[in-house]
Design an enzyme around this catalytic site. Structure first.
Site, PDB file in Angstrom:
ATOM      1  N   ASN A   1      -6.219  -2.955   1.719  1.00  0.00           N
ATOM      2  CA  ASN A   1      -6.151  -4.403   1.877  1.00  0.00           C
ATOM      3  C   ASN A   1      -7.559  -4.960   2.016  1.00  0.00           C
ATOM      4  O   ASN A   1      -8.352  -4.435   2.793  1.00  0.00           O
ATOM      5  CB  ASN A   1      -5.356  -4.776   3.134  1.00  0.00           C
ATOM      6  CG  ASN A   1      -3.850  -4.679   2.933  1.00  0.00           C
ATOM      7  OD1 ASN A   1      -3.376  -4.467   1.822  1.00  0.00           O
ATOM      8  ND2 ASN A   1      -3.110  -4.842   4.011  1.00  0.00           N
TER       9      ASN A   1
ATOM     10  N   ARG B   1       0.835  -1.209   0.000  1.00  0.00           N
ATOM     11  CA  ARG B   1       0.000   0.000   0.000  1.00  0.00           C
ATOM     12  C   ARG B   1       0.869   1.259   0.000  1.00  0.00           C
ATOM     13  O   ARG B   1       0.599   2.204  -0.738  1.00  0.00           O
ATOM     14  CB  ARG B   1      -0.938  -0.009   1.219  1.00  0.00           C
ATOM     15  CG  ARG B   1      -2.023  -1.072   1.143  1.00  0.00           C
ATOM     16  CD  ARG B   1      -2.767  -1.175   2.442  1.00  0.00           C
ATOM     17  NE  ARG B   1      -1.866  -1.474   3.554  1.00  0.00           N
ATOM     18  CZ  ARG B   1      -2.235  -1.571   4.825  1.00  0.00           C
ATOM     19  NH1 ARG B   1      -3.492  -1.378   5.150  1.00  0.00           N
ATOM     20  NH2 ARG B   1      -1.357  -1.846   5.756  1.00  0.00           N
TER      21      ARG B   1
END
Ligand code: MN
Length: 243
Positions: free
Chosen positions: A35, A17
């Protein structure tokens, strides 16, 4: 253009990320990365076509420690994002204190840049998306006050709910608050799911509305204040504290 992507493989817990956000910032791509519970990483990316395609090229391999097994993409609607955010991560603490002073009200406080931004709710919060509750912007409080519970000269305070929250929306915080539209997700013991604070009336005014967003945590018709009146610290109600 805008796309939604689902990245599968060994992609969570490897800095995916953060690396995606960094690359998006370099490319001028807006949107978010999160996620997913199924182990994939989801991405919403929008911007000039060449930049979005460059970000997709990055997602095909991911950061050094990732092992991307598959990448599914589809065209999406441009939503007008002004940031590239990491979603689904806690931004800080939130607390709701029930407070008897010259009037009875609840105080919603969200941790933003080291202080608790605060709104007084004369009728308290609701989990019913059809119910809009007046929220009056009041002075920031310190984080230390989050666990305060006890009697005061004119009444007293209990900690009615607390937990962490996620910042949402298309605009980065705290600018979202300054512009009068802040979307967030609460992870409390009583309040959970998405909420919005929407300023009403003149731009610099203190009047807002707190609205539960429609999601799986919404409870139409449920009176959370009546059903769960107790402190999440002591189990006492404010009435019991003051009697
Ligand atoms: Mn108060």
């Amino acid at each position: 253009m805008a796309i939604r992507a689902a990245v599968g493989g060994a992609v969570q817990g490897v800095g995916f990320r953060e690396a995606t956000r960094r690359r998006a910032l370099e490319l001028g791509v807006k949107g978010w990365v999160r996620n997913q519970p199924d182990g994939t990483v989801a991405v919403h990316a929008e911007g000039p076509q060449a930049a979005v395609e460059d970000l997709l090229a990055f997602l095909r391999h991911g950061p050094r420690l990732a092992a991307v097994a598959d990448l599914h993409t589809e065209r999406a609607k441009v939503e007008g994002h002004e940031q590239f955010a990491i979603r689904g991560v806690a931004a800080g603490a939130f607390v709701v204190q029930e407070h008897m002073a010259s009037t009875h009200h609840f105080d919603l406080r969200l941790e933003v840049d080291g202080v608790m931004r605060s709104w007084a709710l004369p009728k308290g919060p609701s989990l019913d998306p059809a119910v809009k509750r007046l929220a009056l912007a009041v002075d920031d409080h310190s984080l230390e006050y989050n666990s305060f519970e006890g009697t005061q000269s004119k009444g007293g305070t209990i900690v009615w709910d607390r937990g962490v929250y996620e910042q949402g929306g298309r605009v980065a915080w705290p600018e979202a608050i300054e512009r009068g539209h802040a979307v967030f997700v609460l992870h409390g013991q009583k309040l959970t799911g998405g909420f919005a604070l929407q300023r009403t009336g003149r731009a610099a005014g203190s009047q807002w509305l707190l609205i539960k967003r429609r999601d799986e945590h919404a409870r139409p018709g449920f009176d959370v204040l009546a059903r769960r009146p107790e402190s999440v610290i002591s189990g006492r109600t404010l009435g019991e504290l003051l009697s």
